[in-house]
Motif scaffolding. Structure first.
Motif, PDB file in Angstrom:
ATOM      1  N   GLU A   1     -16.404  -6.868   6.762  1.00  0.00           N
ATOM      2  CA  GLU A   1     -15.973  -5.729   6.298  1.00  0.00           C
ATOM      3  C   GLU A   1     -15.756  -5.796   4.581  1.00  0.00           C
ATOM      4  O   GLU A   1     -15.882  -4.645   4.041  1.00  0.00           O
ATOM      5  N   PHE A   2     -15.304  -6.901   4.173  1.00  0.00           N
ATOM      6  CA  PHE A   2     -14.933  -7.011   2.934  1.00  0.00           C
ATOM      7  C   PHE A   2     -15.896  -8.194   2.302  1.00  0.00           C
ATOM      8  O   PHE A   2     -16.166  -9.025   2.902  1.00  0.00           O
TER       9      PHE A   2
ATOM     10  N   GLN B   1      -5.095  -4.853   5.793  1.00  0.00           N
ATOM     11  CA  GLN B   1      -6.237  -4.121   5.147  1.00  0.00           C
ATOM     12  C   GLN B   1      -7.109  -4.046   6.175  1.00  0.00           C
ATOM     13  O   GLN B   1      -7.867  -2.908   6.195  1.00  0.00           O
ATOM     14  N   TYR B   2      -7.348  -4.748   7.183  1.00  0.00           N
ATOM     15  CA  TYR B   2      -8.302  -4.508   8.266  1.00  0.00           C
ATOM     16  C   TYR B   2      -7.556  -3.230   9.200  1.00  0.00           C
ATOM     17  O   TYR B   2      -8.376  -2.238   9.521  1.00  0.00           O
TER      18      TYR B   2
ATOM     19  N   SER C   1      -5.813  -0.980   7.852  1.00  0.00           N
ATOM     20  CA  SER C   1      -5.908   0.470   7.181  1.00  0.00           C
ATOM     21  C   SER C   1      -7.469   1.070   7.314  1.00  0.00           C
ATOM     22  O   SER C   1      -7.819   1.892   7.015  1.00  0.00           O
ATOM     23  N   ARG C   2      -8.594   0.201   7.887  1.00  0.00           N
ATOM     24  CA  ARG C   2      -9.745   0.605   8.130  1.00  0.00           C
ATOM     25  C   ARG C   2      -9.968   0.774   9.507  1.00  0.00           C
ATOM     26  O   ARG C   2     -11.226   0.828   9.816  1.00  0.00           O
TER      27      ARG C   2
ATOM     28  N   LYS D   1      -9.370  -1.027  12.118  1.00  0.00           N
ATOM     29  CA  LYS D   1      -9.832  -2.265  12.924  1.00  0.00           C
ATOM     30  C   LYS D   1      -8.641  -2.869  13.523  1.00  0.00           C
ATOM     31  O   LYS D   1      -7.879  -3.997  13.026  1.00  0.00           O
TER      32      LYS D   1
ATOM     33  N   GLU E   1     -13.445  -9.648  13.738  1.00  0.00           N
ATOM     34  CA  GLU E   1     -12.953  -8.125  13.203  1.00  0.00           C
ATOM     35  C   GLU E   1     -12.829  -7.292  14.442  1.00  0.00           C
ATOM     36  O   GLU E   1     -11.965  -6.451  14.310  1.00  0.00           O
TER      37      GLU E   1
ATOM     38  N   ALA F   1     -14.070  -0.955  15.155  1.00  0.00           N
ATOM     39  CA  ALA F   1     -12.935  -0.226  14.708  1.00  0.00           C
ATOM     40  C   ALA F   1     -12.373   1.084  15.536  1.00  0.00           C
ATOM     41  O   ALA F   1     -13.366   1.484  16.354  1.00  0.00           O
TER      42      ALA F   1
ATOM     43  N   LYS G   1     -17.048   7.985   8.060  1.00  0.00           N
ATOM     44  CA  LYS G   1     -15.897   7.151   8.670  1.00  0.00           C
ATOM     45  C   LYS G   1     -14.522   7.777   8.820  1.00  0.00           C
ATOM     46  O   LYS G   1     -13.715   7.252   8.976  1.00  0.00           O
TER      47      LYS G   1
ATOM     48  N   GLN H   1     -12.005   7.372  11.867  1.00  0.00           N
ATOM     49  CA  GLN H   1     -11.185   6.091  11.696  1.00  0.00           C
ATOM     50  C   GLN H   1      -9.922   6.482  11.124  1.00  0.00           C
ATOM     51  O   GLN H   1      -9.660   7.350  10.241  1.00  0.00           O
TER      52      GLN H   1
ATOM     53  N   SER I   1      -6.425   7.018   9.297  1.00  0.00           N
ATOM     54  CA  SER I   1      -5.994   6.643   8.004  1.00  0.00           C
ATOM     55  C   SER I   1      -4.588   7.079   7.889  1.00  0.00           C
ATOM     56  O   SER I   1      -4.578   8.420   7.989  1.00  0.00           O
TER      57      SER I   1
END
Length: 755
Positions: free
Chosen positions: A104-105, A140-141, A143-144, A146, A171, A174, A210, A213, A215
């Motif tokens: 993812e990053f 961070q995951y 926030s996406r 996951k 991971e 999501a 996306k 997902q 947020s």
């Protein structure tokens, strides 16, 4: 009992080695236990030197100082005769940081982020920092979307007191939004409200956006959009009571529930003004965009507040406070507003500061400023100053701030920051078709010569159609009042036989002088005078009318060329316009004294209208007509043409209009073109103004009269990009009403290379 505990604690502390010793004079210092750290480093941090008297206070300070370096996990002080022994145990160093399972990053970006917090190769290992990094990566995951991510860190000891740190990540998938429930909406359909949301359940295009997902930031924006929808339609008491976000135990599906109360719809009963009305009430009422009896709208109420603030700002009241206070009548479902106005102190501009112009001279920018230093602050003058600087075309971004001067109550500074762009261009144009293949034109220009604002261009074109050698120079401030003056010298040979134009060729040599006189902030009058000598050549396959013209009026012509025009430019930007209008009238005539006697008139009107923050409607209309006088026709090489990337896309350049027996275009004495284009940002690049997509509809014709049955139409998509190498425009068009003899060209582009 307490006395006993204190005694035991005192005995224990006095029994610790390194603390319980008699003061002594240090004759030598020895460091033991170091592996990577230099002894000199320890001596540098140690607050004790040879010759000092060592006591318990200095021993405590020494231990604290060495611990504070972060290099050691254990520090002990011992005494051997008069020698101070510093016994340390070093923290391990990080030999390597690796990432496993991360997709993812970007791994390099992760390493850079860890380095900023002190976790990097060759740094001292700190378990607390590792735990912090692990939690931040997990956040961070999440926030996406996951939520099922698992992160484990492994610390492996290596030789020479080093460790290897490994982030092992699973991971997972999501979590997707399974359902969004709106509870409490009775007056508006749920589907209409859900269309306001950026977040949505999975669909055809959510794999790209996306938006399925979850947020937290997107949900907050969606709730504000929902609130604005109701408040702008009169529901003054609308409220979002609660929001629940739940996730299934397998962490794959998310359910969002929004509970709300719509309330009643209110109308405006009255609008009043109170406070210090430094502007007459009649002028303030003229700014009202909502009237008593109309449905309440928060958006229009906010707009009125801004208009009043700007009006006060035009009088120098830069820090005016304007507040609308409501008075509700729940029985009648009406609301009255009183605008309380506090103009505060009137302020003036102390100094105008310009930054970012590394190449452009200050004077080039300052002469466009309408707000003067030492003058009263005026919102409209500052706005016009920004627009005029932006319209120079030298800058990709122009920003103005007006901070208050520290220590004063009646002064502000105007800080103008610009971002310069390349103003020199090597411009190329190209088009593809099955018959003409590749057609190329080009020129070299510099719009900001040596930062003076002067324009110079050299056109050297050896293409099949145009062979041009031209030099142009323009000084936009020939006089301090803004009168411009320019010169053009050129040799132009034209042979359009390779295009869709009838066979002929011209060879022209000429020059002219031109002036531009500003008559208002947005209006300019242009005029010029020149001389041009033209030699005509016709061929065996040239149309009869071309041959007759040469036989009647000769193959060599001298033209005394007069030009005049008017331009009104009210666009908010030259490079990235989103609103405003631009009108242009231009006249060209062969004046008495020359052998060519003709006139050509043209008119263009452009209009930009914004729809929200992202969409812009662009309309363009052009019309032209020409004829001869004194018993002479309009020279055929002065005819109007249509078709191509700058008029009706989808058709070959200059191909529309009357044709000869070979099917080549003759041009016409009349021309009309219309374009309608909807501009919008490139998906995923909404903050980049340099790239815009559009869908368009074009229409146009060139003929001897304005005939609607000769109009050609096309539609398609286009992309414009002010790239680092210059402006690029691409279009793919579909002609809608192709007639026999028309030449089509679906893909067209123009490009420029900046230097």
């Amino acid at each position: 009992m307490k006395l006993l505990l204190r005694a035991l604690l005192l005995f224990f502390m006095c029994s610790i080695p390194g603390w319980a010793f008699q003061p002594f004079v240090v004759k030598d210092i020895r460091v033991e236990g170091i592996q990577r750290t230099e002894a000199g480093t320890v001596f540098g941090y140690l607050p004790v030197k040879i010759g000092d008297t060592m006591d318990e206070e200095k021993a405590s300070a020494a231990i604290k100082a060495l611990y504070a370096t972060g290099f050691f996990k254990d520090v002990r002080l011992e005494m051997d005769a008069d020698v101070l022994i510093v016994q340390v145990q070093e923290r391990p160093a990080i030999a390597k940081i690796s990432f496993n399972g991360i997709k993812e990053f970007d791994k390099e970006q992760l390493q850079a982020g860890l380095k900023q917090v002190g976790l990097a190769e060759s740094r001292i290992f700190d378990k607390a920092l590792l735990d912090k990094a692990e939690q931040e990566l997990k956040r961070q995951y999440i926030s996406r979307g996951k939520y099922g991510v698992t992160i484990t860190t492994t610390v492996t000891p290596l030789e020479r007191n080093r460790v290897s740190v490994s982030f092992n990540v699973s991971e997972g998938q999501a979590a997707k939004i399974k359902q969004i429930n709106l509870v409490g909406n009775q007056l508006v359909e749920e589907d209409e409200l859900l269309d306001l949301f950026t977040l949505r359940t999975s669909g055809w295009f959510t794999w790209f956006s996306k938006n399925d997902q979850y947020s937290k930031q997107k949900l907050a924006a969606d709730l504000e959009a929902l609130r604005s929808y109701y408040l702008n339609r009169g529901y003054l008491e609308f409220n979002i009571d609660s929001t629940q976000v739940s996730i299934t135990p397998d962490r794959k599906d998310i359910y969002i529930t929004v509970n709300m109360s719509e309330g009643a719809k209110y109308t405006i009963a009255d609008i009043k003004f109170a406070g210090d009305l430094v502007v007459p009430e009649a002028e303030l009422r003229a700014l009202l965009t909502i009237k008593p009896g109309e449905v309440f709208s928060r958006e229009r109420l906010t707009e009125i507040t801004k208009l009043i603030s700007d009006r006060l700002g035009n009088e120098g009241y830069a820090f005016a406070n304007v507040n609308a206070v409501p008075e509700l009548n729940k029985e009648k479902q009406e609301v009255a507003f009183t605008y309380f106005i506090d103009p505060a102190r009137r302020v003036y501009v102390r100094r105008i500061n310009i930054t970012g112009n590394n190449r452009t001279r200050d004077e080039v920018i300052r002469r466009e400023m309408r707000q003067m230093e030492g003058g009263w602050y005026a919102t409209d003058k500052i706005t016009r100053s920004k627009q005029r600087v932006d319209r120079l075309g030298y800058f990709s971004d122009v920003n103005i701030e007006t901070p208050a001067v520290a220590g004063t109550t009646d002064q502000v500074d105007v800080n103008l920051n610009v971002t310069e762009k390349s103003t020199g261009n090597i411009t190329l144009g190209a088009g593809f078709s099955s018959s003409e293949k590749l057609v190329i034109t080009g020129a070299v220009s510099q719009d900001n010569l040596f930062g003076t604002g002067n324009h110079i261009s050299v056109q050297v074109n050896s293409g099949k159609v145009n062979k041009v050698y031209a030099l142009s120079y323009t000084n936009p401030y020939y006089t301090p009042e803004g009168v411009s003056r320019g010169f053009d010298i050129y040799q132009r040979n034209t042979d359009p036989t390779s295009l869709a134009v009838a066979s002929y060729s011209t060879a022209s040599v000429g020059g002219n002088m031109r002036f531009g006189v500003p008559i208002s902030e947005s209006d300019t009058i242009n005029y010029g005078l020149g001389v041009e000598s033209t030699a005509l050549t016709v061929y065996d396959n040239s149309p009869l009318r071309f041959v007759d013209y040469v036989n009647t009026f000769g193959s060599h012509n001298l033209t005394v060329l007069g030009t005049a025009g008017w331009v009104r430019d009210e666009r908010d930007s030259v490079l990235y316009p989103t609103k405003g209008k631009m009108q242009r009238v231009f006249a060209e005539s062969g004046l008495p004294g020359g052998t060519l006697k003709y006139y050509k008139l043209s008119y263009q009107h452009q209009w930009y209208y914004p729809f929200g923050r992202e969409l812009t409607l662009f309309l363009n209309g052009e019309a032209g007509m020409g004829d001869g006088y004194g018993g002479r026709p309009l020279p055929f090489f002065k005819n109007f043409f249509a078709g191509g990337s700058t008029s009706v896309r989808g058709y070959s350049g200059s191909s529309l209009g009357p044709k000869d027996a070979n099917g080549d275009s003759l041009g016409g004495t009349r021309r009309v073109v219309g374009n309608a284009e909807l501009l919008f940002p490139m998906p995923g690049m909404k903050n980049d103004k340099a790239v815009r997509l559009s869908v368009f509809v074009d229409a146009g014709m060139a003929d001897t009269s304005f005939r609607t049955d000769e109009l050609r139409y096309s539609t398609g998509v286009a992309l414009s990009w002010f790239s680092p190498i210059g402006p690029l425009k691409f279009s793919f068009a579909r002609p809608l009403n192709v007639k026999p003899g028309d030449r089509t060209e679906r893909f067209q582009f123009t490009l420029g290379s900046a230097f």
